[in-house]
Design an enzyme around this catalytic site. Structure first.
Site, PDB file in Angstrom:
ATOM      1  N   ASP A 158      -1.727   1.085  -7.999  1.00 30.78           N
ATOM      2  CA  ASP A 158      -0.714   1.403  -9.104  1.00 30.78           C
ATOM      3  C   ASP A 158       0.821   1.662  -8.108  1.00 30.78           C
ATOM      4  O   ASP A 158      -0.241   1.719  -5.926  1.00 30.78           O
ATOM      5  CB  ASP A 158      -1.388   3.324  -9.522  1.00 30.78           C
ATOM      6  CG  ASP A 158       0.221   2.885 -11.283  1.00 30.78           C
ATOM      7  OD1 ASP A 158       1.492   2.558 -10.623  1.00 30.78           O
ATOM      8  OD2 ASP A 158       0.153   3.871 -11.448  1.00 30.78           O
TER       9      ASP A 158
HETATM   10  C1  BGC Z   1       2.859   3.727 -13.149  1.00 28.41           C
HETATM   11  C2  BGC Z   1       2.312   2.692 -13.900  1.00 28.41           C
HETATM   12  C3  BGC Z   1       3.192   1.524 -13.778  1.00 28.41           C
HETATM   13  C4  BGC Z   1       3.616   1.175 -12.274  1.00 28.41           C
HETATM   14  C5  BGC Z   1       5.006   0.209 -12.270  1.00 28.41           C
HETATM   15  C6  BGC Z   1       3.024   3.775 -11.409  1.00 28.41           C
HETATM   16  O1  BGC Z   1       4.182   4.229 -11.584  1.00 28.41           O
HETATM   17  O2  BGC Z   1       1.513   4.677 -13.142  1.00 28.41           O
HETATM   18  O3  BGC Z   1       1.608   2.807 -14.906  1.00 28.41           O
HETATM   19  O4  BGC Z   1       2.928   0.377 -14.507  1.00 28.41           O
HETATM   20  O5  BGC Z   1       4.654   2.404 -11.769  1.00 28.41           O
HETATM   21  O6  BGC Z   1       6.046   0.945 -12.699  1.00 28.41           O
END
Ligand code: BGC
Ligand code: BGC
Length: 720
Positions: free
Chosen positions: A251
């Site tokens: 993530d």
């Molecule tokens: C979130 C994810 C998301 C990613 C990209 C992160 O902060 O936890 O769910 O896909 O950002 O935007």
């Protein structure tokens, strides 16, 4: 490819680094990347638009030594430009096939805008609505959320990633992110192995079984190990046990965050831990980009790991057909044809209308009759707001496409009586980037006008709710009550007219203690999306029925959480609420939710016969059938979700008091009856036994069939 070039593929940055515009969905600004670094990266997140993405791709490929195309990824969660209800609301339809359809639409719209991959579905199981991301989940039940994550995966990817209109899907966030302690965002998860494997994993597994192309690590720790560094979780469980062979991404900045977690001292440590755990792509940090080469050259990291990760990414690009056509489906012409087309809007309206959950309806307040329409005051900030979208919707405040409640009411009735009543937020507060500029005087005027209107009318429908940014990533709340300005509006209106219904817009089940005493009817409308206004007016006017059922219980107070209907008996179970005598639970509140999982009213009523079985004995390779006859005992045609729960009476480890194992949504004419039959097989009874083997155990089981998880309509069978 050189080692440096291979490592480049393992790095993902947002579009800004390439000179584009992108939505920033995490902390940024401290990513130490040079333009030379950018030249070699493998993928981009959150860039948008066919023309922009084509231009970025052209420029990038021209400068790349092997002209390898970029992957463009984006959070397409509940729609791209045609926005559907949030996933939590979608699950309340109890129709996974609808989520498959709408994910297809989202995929079609996103792909013509140049997107190749979506960061969805989110398959995290949740039990605590203080957590802001419950709105992205499909609720508290593993079986149901598994059906939804599978359906969404099918919807996005369909068959053949290279085919027009298909995008690759991501299952996220592995694992257990929804179990964040206290509902606090990014918090650690202290959960047992059985809770992880029996409960939390099903959502992810179901998506993997549908062939999901990518997976994402979670921000949280599990058993005190951050997921992004958890070799056991990523290699032994995800890859070996669950059979996932796609691309694994961290993530946002989660590789670098291993330092804050305190399991890595330096970026080099962080990069080593993540690559050893099997994380293929480092999203938005420079750990891989700046550290892996030296780690390999020093003999600390085996180059084979880099090769494996790079190969998985290149294979995905190949599956998407990017080496033949790096733009895939990006097309300005298709954008104009498909984005927000009538067909997509129609589906958005249908899904939204089926996602609303009616919690209370005294004196049959809803549906409103045609004659009520000019005699009802429609009041509240949610009559006018365009912010009817879940947090992962990339639309602006002035969005012209959303159908407000105001617009829909005026379409339904020319002389409808409306008032704003209050601001959404308390004066002087804000929700992330959302600021309202209401003064004390303006608020006082709004109250005065609302009270005046309420006095003149027979009925009042109040449209209240949470600001959409109050249910989102990094939006955990200890209190889930509505803002004081709105609750004050409710009380002032009640002083002059007690014939009130409240429609609640929110991303989570909210605290209803200050609403229920004043409201004859309460309807949860969630965050309904582009066609939200039409959908809610369709339902409150009875043009469409109300048929949604809760997939996350509404608790009496947030202090009861975490809570699920799938709990275990203790040695001193509480059989009745407020049975305080040396029993499990609180002395001031019940142990159960106020409105439990599966609950929801219809505009008609249903009666269930007792449960019958065609055999009280189940053998390993056979099945038995459990049936009930359901009768529509009201005056209107209506739908209900017939739900089957099973309890394993004695196990080698304690077993949940009830688990959803089947459901069927049926529609009946007044006085019509239908027999609904569920097949029960041995594989539905499996769990992680005392020795951690997975299987069933012989003995007695209770099967319950009813209209929500509190049903006591049951009979018993034996597994022999
Ligand atoms: C979130 C994810 C998301 C990613 C990209 C992160 O902060 O936890 O769910 O896909 O950002 O935007
Ligand atoms: C309590 C013990 C106590 C025992 C005997 C139990 O209910 O949990 O702490 O010592 O009773 O009174």
């Amino acid at each position: 490819m050189s080692l440096k070039e291979k490592i480049g593929q393992l790095c993902q940055l947002c579009g800004d680094f390439l000179g584009g515009n992108s939505e920033i969905t995490g902390p940024s600004g401290n990513v130490n990347i040079s333009s030379e670094d950018v030249r070699l990266i493998g993928s981009v997140l959150n860039a948008m638009g066919a023309e922009e993405i084509k231009a970025l791709q052209d420029k990038f490929m021209a400068n790349h030594p092997h002209h390898i195309p970029l992957l463009f990824m984006m959070d397409v969660i509940n729609g791209y430009e045609t926005i559907f209800p949030i996933p939590l609301a979608q699950s309340c339809t109890f129709e996974p096939s609808l989520s498959e359809k709408l994910s297809r639409v989202a995929s079609k719209e996103a792909s013509c805008e140049g997107i190749h991959v979506t960061f969805a579905p989110m398959a995290d199981l949740v039990q605590d609505s203080r957590w802001g991301r419950v709105m992205e989940s499909c609720g508290e039940d593993p079986y149901l959320s598994g059906l939804f994550s599978a359906a969404m995966t099918r919807g996005f990817q369909a068959v053949g990633l290279d085919k027009k209109g298909n995008i690759a899907a991501f299952v996220k966030h592995l694992a257990g992110y929804g179990m964040a302690e206290g509902g606090r965002e990014y918090e650690n998860c202290e959960i047992s192995m059985r809770k992880l494997l029996d409960d939390c994993m099903n959502g992810y597994t179901s998506s993997i079984n549908e062939g999901v192309a990518l997976a994402m690590t979670s921000f949280n720790t599990l058993d005190r190990i951050p997921s992004t560094a958890n070799k056991w979780l990523m290699r032994d469980i995800l890859r070996d046990k669950m059979g996932f062979d796609g691309v694994l991404i961290s993530d946002w900045q989660a590789v670098e965050e291993l330092i804050s977690h305190g399991v890595a001292e330096t970026k080099a440590d962080a990069a080593r831990l993540a690559i050893e755990a099997g994380v293929d792509i480092d999203m938005m940090s420079d750990c891989y980009l700046h550290e892996l080469e030296k780690l390999v050259n020093d003999g600390v990291v085996n180059e084979k790991l880099i090769d494996e990760s790079c190969m998985r990414i290149l294979k995905l690009k190949n599956k998407l057909g990017l080496f033949e056509n790096p733009y895939k489906d990006a097309s300005k012409e298709d954008e104009d044809t498909y984005i927000l087309c009538d067909e997509h809007r129609e589906l958005a309206r249908e899904v939204a209308s089926k996602s609303f959950v009616l919690l209370k309806n005294d004196d049959s307040f809803f549906p409103l009759k045609a004659s009520d329409m000019t005699n009802t005051a429609f009041i509240g900030p949610y009559v006018y707001t365009k912010r009817l979208y879940g947090a992962w919707s990339w639309v602006d405040d002035e969005d012209k496409n959303v159908i407000t409640v105001e617009k829909a009411l005026k379409e339904a009735c020319e002389n409808v009586k409306l008032a704003r009543g209050s601001s959404v937020l308390n004066i002087g507060t804000f929700a992330k980037d959302f600021v309202e500029k209401t003064t004390e005087n303006e608020l006082a005027d709004m109250y005065t006008q609302a009270v005046k209107l309420a006095k003149e009318c027979d009925k009042v429908v109040l449209f209240l709710g949470e600001e959409r940014n109050h249910s989102a990533e990094a939006s955990a709340r200890a209190e889930t009550r509505l803002q004081d300005v709105q609750l004050e509006l409710l009380k002032r209106v009640y002083d002059v007219n007690t014939n009130i219904a409240v429609v609640v817009f929110s991303g989570r089940p909210v605290d209803l203690r200050e609403i229920l005493p004043y409201a004859k009817a309460v309807m949860m409308a969630w965050m309904p999306g582009t066609e939200g206004g039409h959908a809610i007016v369709d339902v409150i006017t009875g043009k469409k029925e109300v048929s949604g059922r809760l997939t996350m219980g509404v608790t009496h107070t947030p202090a009861q959480m975490p809570l699920t209907y799938r709990h275990f008996n203790t040695g001193r179970p509480c059989f009745k609420d407020y049975d305080f005598n040396f029993r499990t639970g609180y002395n001031d509140y019940p142990n159960t939710a106020l409105y439990p999982f599966g609950y929801g009213l219809s505009y008609t009523t249903f009666e269930y016969s007792s449960v019958t079985l065609d055999s009280a004995i189940l053998h390993d390779n056979s099945c038995i059938n459990a049936s009930v006859t359901v009768t529509n005992t009201g005056e209107r045609k209506g739908s209900t979700v017939v739900q089957m729960y099973i309890r394993d009476m004695v196990g080698s480890v304690v077993r949940p008091v009830k688990e959803l194992k089947g459901f069927e949504k049926i529609t009946l004419e007044p006085k019509e009856s239908k027999t609904v039959t569920f097949k029960i097989t041995e594989d539905m009874l499996r769990f992680y036994r005392i020795d951690m083997s997975y299987g069933s155990e012989k003995g007695a089981f209770t099967v319950y069939i009813g209209d929500d998880s509190s049903t006591e309509n049951m009979t018993i069978f034996t597994l022999e």
